[in-house]
Scaffold this active site. Structure first.
Site, PDB file in Angstrom:
ATOM      1  N   ASN A  87      58.178  55.691  38.921  1.00 19.90           N
ATOM      2  CA  ASN A  87      59.484  55.068  38.837  1.00 19.90           C
ATOM      3  C   ASN A  87      60.009  55.139  37.400  1.00 19.90           C
ATOM      4  O   ASN A  87      59.326  55.620  36.495  1.00 19.90           O
ATOM      5  CB  ASN A  87      59.416  53.622  39.348  1.00 19.90           C
ATOM      6  CG  ASN A  87      60.713  53.160  39.968  1.00 19.90           C
ATOM      7  OD1 ASN A  87      61.798  53.511  39.513  1.00 19.90           O
ATOM      8  ND2 ASN A  87      60.611  52.357  41.008  1.00 19.90           N
ATOM      9  N   HIS A 117      41.516  54.972  19.985  1.00 18.87           N
ATOM     10  CA  HIS A 117      41.450  55.071  18.527  1.00 18.87           C
ATOM     11  C   HIS A 117      40.094  54.608  18.006  1.00 18.87           C
ATOM     12  O   HIS A 117      39.426  53.775  18.614  1.00 18.87           O
ATOM     13  CB  HIS A 117      42.596  54.270  17.907  1.00 18.87           C
ATOM     14  CG  HIS A 117      43.925  54.772  18.349  1.00 18.87           C
ATOM     15  ND1 HIS A 117      44.484  55.933  17.850  1.00 18.87           N
ATOM     16  CD2 HIS A 117      44.797  54.318  19.279  1.00 18.87           C
ATOM     17  CE1 HIS A 117      45.645  56.153  18.429  1.00 18.87           C
ATOM     18  NE2 HIS A 117      45.857  55.188  19.315  1.00 18.87           N
ATOM     19  N   GLY A 144      55.023  47.334  38.615  1.00 19.86           N
ATOM     20  CA  GLY A 144      55.789  47.530  37.390  1.00 19.86           C
ATOM     21  C   GLY A 144      55.159  46.870  36.176  1.00 19.86           C
ATOM     22  O   GLY A 144      54.618  45.778  36.256  1.00 19.86           O
ATOM     23  N   ARG A 182      41.580  41.672  37.211  1.00 22.86           N
ATOM     24  CA  ARG A 182      40.376  41.257  37.964  1.00 22.86           C
ATOM     25  C   ARG A 182      40.657  41.369  39.450  1.00 22.86           C
ATOM     26  O   ARG A 182      41.810  41.253  39.879  1.00 22.86           O
ATOM     27  CB  ARG A 182      40.030  39.809  37.633  1.00 22.86           C
ATOM     28  CG  ARG A 182      39.573  39.594  36.211  1.00 22.86           C
ATOM     29  CD  ARG A 182      39.265  38.107  35.984  1.00 22.86           C
ATOM     30  NE  ARG A 182      38.838  37.868  34.633  1.00 22.86           N
ATOM     31  CZ  ARG A 182      39.651  37.613  33.607  1.00 22.86           C
ATOM     32  NH1 ARG A 182      40.942  37.591  33.779  1.00 22.86           N
ATOM     33  NH2 ARG A 182      39.163  37.389  32.404  1.00 22.86           N
TER      34      ARG A 182
END
Length: 185
Positions: A87, A117, A144, A182
């Protein structure tokens, strides 16, 4: 004696590499050009993905769709199977392979990160990182604003709640939510 690996070869092998490298920068610029074309095309002209982006992606199966305001780092590491959907506003930092299975749906502003990193602040300051792959199985729904961290695999038919931060693998058929995500319900 063999020649030392290039930074790109180290990146693709999952080894520690420096992301400030002329070859890697050229690859990013190619992707940025393709992303710009994709994001500025009229939706009817874009179809599943802009022509440059569709050609750049590692796999872009029939009926896959990437909405506008998309961003990726390299493109060639992204593999979208049949009817996979991203989306509006999705971000894929694809320094490693990213697989998105058939019919999987990513909600608005989902972010997938492959860059990990360095923990040593001196090396991190030297832009030393490694790339860990992300795998999203078939028929997955990612709500989203979810963030998928480097090295995570999400099993087939799993559901990731909106806004979740996925730090660990998600089993098939699981429902996860939260920060860190979780198993729920």
């Amino acid at each position: 004696m063999s020649a030392p690996l290039t930074e790109r070869a180290k990146m693709l092998a999952g080894d520690w590499y420096c992301c400030l490298d002329p070859e890697i920068e050229a690859l990013r610029q190619t992707a940025f050009d393709a992303v710009h074309e994709h994001n500025t095309l009229h939706p009817a002209a874009r179809q599943g993905a802009g022509p440059k982006l569709a050609a750049l992606l590692g796999t872009f199966a029939p009926n896959a769709l990437i909405e506008g305001q998309f961003h990726c780092t390299y493109g060639f590491n992204i593999h979208m199977e049949t009817e996979a959907f991203m989306n509006v506003g999705c971000v894929v930092l694809d320094s490693a392979r990213v697989e998105i299975g058939a019919r999987s749906m990513l909600g608005p502003n989902v972010q997938i990160y492959c860059a990990d990193h360095h923990r040593d602040p001196v090396k991190r300051g030297q832009l030393i990182e490694r790339a860990l792959p992300v795998r999203i199985g078939a028929d997955v729904w990612i709500g989203g604003g979810a963030i998928i961290l480097p090295g995570v695999s999400i099993g087939d038919r799993a559901i990731v709640g909106a806004g979740s931060v996925v730090t660990k693998d998600v089993p098939a058929d699981a429902k996860v939510a939260g920060n860190p995500a979780r198993v729920i319900g």
